[in-house]
Write an enzyme that holds these catalytic residues in place. Structure first.
Site, PDB file in Angstrom:
ATOM      1  N   SER A  10     -17.982   5.092   5.209  1.00 28.13           N
ATOM      2  CA  SER A  10     -19.160   4.223   5.300  1.00 28.13           C
ATOM      3  C   SER A  10     -19.852   4.294   6.659  1.00 28.13           C
ATOM      4  CB  SER A  10     -18.755   2.773   5.006  1.00 28.13           C
ATOM      5  OG  SER A  10     -17.785   2.358   5.945  1.00 28.13           O
ATOM      6  N   ASN A  15     -21.395  11.263   0.103  1.00 27.32           N
ATOM      7  CA  ASN A  15     -20.986   9.872  -0.111  1.00 27.32           C
ATOM      8  C   ASN A  15     -21.682   9.347  -1.366  1.00 27.32           C
ATOM      9  OD1 ASN A  15     -19.235   8.110   1.463  1.00 27.32           O
ATOM     10  ND2 ASN A  15     -20.933   6.679   1.536  1.00 27.32           N
ATOM     11  N   ASN A  24      -7.961   8.230   6.578  1.00 29.01           N
ATOM     12  CA  ASN A  24      -7.097   7.658   5.542  1.00 29.01           C
ATOM     13  C   ASN A  24      -5.641   7.671   5.975  1.00 29.01           C
ATOM     14  OD1 ASN A  24      -9.455   7.520   4.156  1.00 29.01           O
ATOM     15  ND2 ASN A  24      -9.032   9.246   2.801  1.00 29.01           N
ATOM     16  N   HIS A  60      -6.044   7.544  12.000  1.00 30.54           N
ATOM     17  CA  HIS A  60      -5.708   6.117  11.907  1.00 30.54           C
ATOM     18  C   HIS A  60      -4.248   5.889  11.510  1.00 30.54           C
ATOM     19  CE1 HIS A  60     -10.221   4.836  11.420  1.00 30.54           C
ATOM     20  NE2 HIS A  60      -9.890   5.111  12.659  1.00 30.54           N
ATOM     21  N   CYS A 118      15.781   1.066  13.264  1.00 24.68           N
ATOM     22  CA  CYS A 118      15.171   2.310  13.737  1.00 24.68           C
ATOM     23  C   CYS A 118      16.201   3.423  13.579  1.00 24.68           C
ATOM     24  CB  CYS A 118      14.773   2.180  15.207  1.00 24.68           C
ATOM     25  SG  CYS A 118      14.297   3.766  15.958  1.00 24.68           S
ATOM     26  N   ALA A 161     -17.127  12.172  -4.834  1.00 27.23           N
ATOM     27  CA  ALA A 161     -16.454  13.229  -4.070  1.00 27.23           C
ATOM     28  C   ALA A 161     -15.874  14.299  -4.991  1.00 27.23           C
ATOM     29  CB  ALA A 161     -15.356  12.615  -3.205  1.00 27.23           C
ATOM     30  N   GLU A 206     -23.203   6.584  -1.579  1.00 27.24           N
ATOM     31  CA  GLU A 206     -24.494   6.062  -1.121  1.00 27.24           C
ATOM     32  C   GLU A 206     -24.697   6.559   0.308  1.00 27.24           C
ATOM     33  OE1 GLU A 206     -23.126   2.147  -1.679  1.00 27.24           O
ATOM     34  OE2 GLU A 206     -21.967   2.171   0.176  1.00 27.24           O
ATOM     35  N   ARG A 258       0.835  -1.207   0.000  1.00 28.04           N
ATOM     36  CA  ARG A 258       0.000   0.000   0.000  1.00 28.04           C
ATOM     37  C   ARG A 258       0.871   1.259   0.000  1.00 28.04           C
ATOM     38  NH1 ARG A 258      -4.146  -0.134   4.574  1.00 28.04           N
ATOM     39  NH2 ARG A 258      -4.928   1.667   3.443  1.00 28.04           N
ATOM     40  N   ASP A 275      -3.311   7.278   3.610  1.00 29.33           N
ATOM     41  CA  ASP A 275      -2.548   7.795   2.465  1.00 29.33           C
ATOM     42  C   ASP A 275      -2.131   9.238   2.777  1.00 29.33           C
ATOM     43  OD1 ASP A 275      -4.480   9.800   1.474  1.00 29.33           O
ATOM     44  OD2 ASP A 275      -5.720   8.096   0.866  1.00 29.33           O
TER      45      ASP A 275
HETATM   46  P1  OAD Z   1     -15.061   2.242   3.589  1.00 23.55           P
HETATM   47  O1  OAD Z   1     -14.449   1.424   2.519  1.00 23.55           O
HETATM   48  O2  OAD Z   1     -15.704   1.537   4.725  1.00 23.55           O
HETATM   49  O3  OAD Z   1     -16.145   3.235   2.965  1.00 23.55           O
HETATM   50  C1  OAD Z   1     -15.882   4.037   1.864  1.00 23.55           C
HETATM   51  C2  OAD Z   1     -17.135   4.829   1.543  1.00 23.55           C
HETATM   52  O4  OAD Z   1     -16.833   5.708   0.473  1.00 23.55           O
HETATM   53  C3  OAD Z   1     -18.305   3.961   1.089  1.00 23.55           C
HETATM   54  O5  OAD Z   1     -19.471   4.313   1.828  1.00 23.55           O
HETATM   55  C4  OAD Z   1     -18.476   4.296  -0.394  1.00 23.55           C
HETATM   56  O6  OAD Z   1     -19.815   4.323  -0.816  1.00 23.55           O
HETATM   57  C5  OAD Z   1     -17.876   5.699  -0.456  1.00 23.55           C
HETATM   58  N1  OAD Z   1     -17.285   6.032  -1.764  1.00 23.55           N
HETATM   59  C6  OAD Z   1     -16.613   5.226  -2.624  1.00 23.55           C
HETATM   60  N2  OAD Z   1     -16.192   5.898  -3.697  1.00 23.55           N
HETATM   61  C7  OAD Z   1     -16.587   7.196  -3.512  1.00 23.55           C
HETATM   62  C8  OAD Z   1     -16.459   8.396  -4.268  1.00 23.55           C
HETATM   63  N3  OAD Z   1     -15.826   8.418  -5.436  1.00 23.55           N
HETATM   64  N4  OAD Z   1     -17.017   9.523  -3.781  1.00 23.55           N
HETATM   65  C9  OAD Z   1     -17.682   9.521  -2.593  1.00 23.55           C
HETATM   66  N5  OAD Z   1     -17.840   8.421  -1.832  1.00 23.55           N
HETATM   67  C10 OAD Z   1     -17.299   7.274  -2.274  1.00 23.55           C
HETATM   68  O7  OAD Z   1     -13.912   3.248   4.113  1.00 23.55           O
HETATM   69  P2  OAD Z   1     -13.846   4.098   5.461  1.00 23.55           P
HETATM   70  O8  OAD Z   1     -15.197   4.542   5.881  1.00 23.55           O
HETATM   71  O9  OAD Z   1     -12.805   5.125   5.270  1.00 23.55           O
HETATM   72  O10 OAD Z   1      -9.532   1.622   9.393  1.00 23.55           O
HETATM   73  O11 OAD Z   1     -13.332   3.015   6.470  1.00 23.55           O
HETATM   74  C11 OAD Z   1     -13.115   3.389   7.809  1.00 23.55           C
HETATM   75  C12 OAD Z   1     -11.961   2.604   8.384  1.00 23.55           C
HETATM   76  O12 OAD Z   1     -12.210   1.208   8.203  1.00 23.55           O
HETATM   77  C13 OAD Z   1     -10.635   2.817   7.679  1.00 23.55           C
HETATM   78  O13 OAD Z   1      -9.951   3.966   8.146  1.00 23.55           O
HETATM   79  C14 OAD Z   1      -9.891   1.564   8.010  1.00 23.55           C
HETATM   80  C15 OAD Z   1     -10.981   0.575   7.753  1.00 23.55           C
HETATM   81  O14 OAD Z   1     -10.901  -0.648   8.353  1.00 23.55           O
HETATM   82  C16 OAD Z   1      -8.394   1.012   9.822  1.00 23.55           C
HETATM   83  O15 OAD Z   1      -7.667   0.377   9.075  1.00 23.55           O
HETATM   84  C17 OAD Z   1      -8.163   1.198  11.281  1.00 23.55           C
END
Ligand code: OAD
Length: 238
Positions: A184, A207, A98, A115, A142, A225, A209, A65, A100
């Protein structure tokens, strides 16, 4: 109901972003079809126990990644948030789930990467967190204490505490507008931030959805987005 900045005397904005904001840059989200958690089990790559059992597998997952960051660039949504930060007359805090570096690369300044960050490594021996752009290998040393084999990705794994929660909740409790973008709403505490803002604050979700916590927001805008975020920023700065 739309957001009317004139209503707020000291408007502070807090923005929460998730993987959806980086999707159009080419980074996979977690839970969409083809997402990272479809290809990997969380328990295998994103917990302290997984790292204890099989550090090589976990490092490989994050090394891959980390390398991928060199192939992608910030998109119009990241850039619009920079414009908002630069031109908004009140305080603005950008909280991102994120790992990234696209917000930072676009030019955002006031960021809390709750995170963790792919481009940092943490030493299990001395606790130092250092910038790390290459692979983390078993022989990597390190940079502070010099110990080999003690580096882990500076990532918050499941079961660990997100970073800078005090700063986050202070900002949430003082904000007039809370915007969640591309998340999400499944992972706490971030999914619960919308409920930590003052009752009179406007809350807006952008979002593709409606998210799992979409009903907690006063306003929801569906769509990509890269379209919805520049649109919103244009409205706020009008
Ligand atoms: P998710 O993969 O759970 O959700 C991504 C959301 O973005 C979904 O609801 C999609 O519908 C939406 N989406 C996708 N493409 C999009 C676009 N082009 N424009 C707008 N929305 C879009 O990712 P996160 O919610 O970020 O944690 O996940 C939360 C955490 O779960 C992450 O930080 C990570 C993961 O496990 C850790 O690793 C601790």
């Amino acid at each position: 109901m739309g957001y009317d900045p004139v209503k707020f005397s000291a408007p502070a904005i807090v923005i929460l972003t998730g993987a959806g904001i980086s999707a159009e840059s080419g980074l996979a989200t977690f839970r969409d079809s083809g997402g990272l958690w479809e290809k990997h089990r969380v328990e295998d790559v994103a917990t302290p126990e997984a790292f204890g059992r099989n550090p090589e597998l976990v490092q490989r997952f994050y090394n891959k990644r980390r390398r991928r960051l060199g192939e992608v660039s910030p998109n119009a949504a990241h850039r619009a948030l920079v414009e908002l930060e630069n031109r908004w007359p009140g305080p603005l805090l950008l909280i991102t789930q994120n790992v990234d570096d696209l917000h930072a690369r676009a030019g955002s300044q006031n960021i809390v990467p709750m995170h963790g960050e792919l481009l940092k490594a943490r030493c299990l021996a001395c606790g130092a967190v250092s910038t790390w752009e290459e692979d983390i290998l078993p022989a990597s040393h390190c940079r502070r204490c010099g110990q080999p084999g003690q580096l882990r990705p500076h990532i918050v794994w499941f079961g660990e505490m997100p970073l800078e929660l005090d700063r986050i909740y202070t900002a949430l409790e003082g904000c007039s507008l809370f915007i969640a973008i591309g998340t999400s709403g499944t992972v706490y505490p971030a999914a619960g931030f919308v409920e930590a803002v003052p009752r009179q604050a406007h809350t807006l979700e952008i979002n593709l959805e409606i998210s799992d916590v979409g009903s907690c927001f006063k306003e929801r805008r569906q769509g990509a987005a890269t379209e919805r975020v520049p649109e919103l920023v244009g409205e706020l700065l009008k």
